[in-house]
Design a protein around this motif. Structure first.
Motif, PDB file in Angstrom:
ATOM      1  N   SER A 190       0.825  -1.198   0.000  1.00 56.62           N
ATOM      2  CA  SER A 190       0.000   0.000   0.000  1.00 56.62           C
ATOM      3  C   SER A 190       0.870   1.264   0.000  1.00 56.62           C
ATOM      4  CB  SER A 190      -0.881  -0.016   1.240  1.00 56.62           C
ATOM      5  OG  SER A 190      -2.156   0.415   0.965  1.00 56.62           O
ATOM      6  N   HIS A 250       1.108   4.004  -3.041  1.00 57.71           N
ATOM      7  CA  HIS A 250       0.782   5.408  -2.757  1.00 57.71           C
ATOM      8  C   HIS A 250       1.922   6.309  -3.208  1.00 57.71           C
ATOM      9  CE1 HIS A 250       0.097   9.093  -0.439  1.00 57.71           C
ATOM     10  NE2 HIS A 250      -1.180   8.769  -0.534  1.00 57.71           N
ATOM     11  N   ARG A 298       1.800   8.937  -6.287  1.00 53.30           N
ATOM     12  CA  ARG A 298       2.087  10.340  -5.975  1.00 53.30           C
ATOM     13  C   ARG A 298       3.201  10.878  -6.873  1.00 53.30           C
ATOM     14  NH1 ARG A 298       5.379  13.696  -4.514  1.00 53.30           N
ATOM     15  NH2 ARG A 298       7.001  12.186  -4.136  1.00 53.30           N
ATOM     16  N   LEU A 349      -6.057   8.380  -2.500  1.00 48.87           N
ATOM     17  CA  LEU A 349      -6.273   7.255  -3.393  1.00 48.87           C
ATOM     18  C   LEU A 349      -7.566   6.569  -2.995  1.00 48.87           C
ATOM     19  CD1 LEU A 349      -2.703   5.676  -3.543  1.00 48.87           C
ATOM     20  CD2 LEU A 349      -3.735   7.353  -5.066  1.00 48.87           C
TER      21      LEU A 349
END
Length: 143
Positions: free
Chosen positions: A71, A75, A79, A103
């Motif tokens: 995760s 992320h 980004r 998200l």
């Protein structure tokens, strides 16, 4: 993050950390095979012929601490991609702080393409950001 723009949308390239690969491989190895539960196998519903397409339920990143590394990696990769593809290294608010990237949604799967399987060229047009990661590649394909 390397950004490539050979055509249309920008393509971001990033290397997966070994910990992320380990989490995905161990999950796939644990559930794959003849006993793969039907609710986790999206393969039969595909246009191509893929024996096993293992769904990663959204709850995994909450239920299993080992999935937190996945995760966090995703992320950060998204980004970085959004930042680079938008042409700005950081978007700033009026007070000078960078906004948090939100998200939403988690549609993820592992395609185990076995001998004789194929997956035709396709798009994921219902997503704003889509990605692919290669965990294991047959030796002659790498060369």
């Amino acid at each position: 993050m390397q950004l490539h723009t050979p055509f249309g949308p920008s393509i971001g390239e990033v290397s997966m950390p070994p910990q992320v690969i380990d989490v995905l491989e161990s999950y796939a190895d644990a559930v794959a095979g003849p006993d793969l539960p039907a609710e986790l196998n999206h393969g039969p519903r595909l246009v191509g012929a893929v024996t096993e397409e293992i769904t990663l339920p959204e709850a995994l990143h909450v239920q299993r601490p080992d999935f937190r590394v996945l995760s966090e990696f995703l992320h950060e990769a998204v980004r970085a991609y959004v930042s680079r593809a938008s042409g700005r290294m950081e978007r700033t608010l009026a007070d000078g702080e960078a906004p948090e990237l939100q998200l939403h949604g988690w549609d993820m799967w592992i395609v185990r393409q076995l001998s004789g399987d194929y997956n035709p060229l396709h798009t994921h047009s219902n997503y704003q950001v889509s990605g692919v990661g290669h965990l294991r590649v047959v030796g002659h394909v790498v060369r």
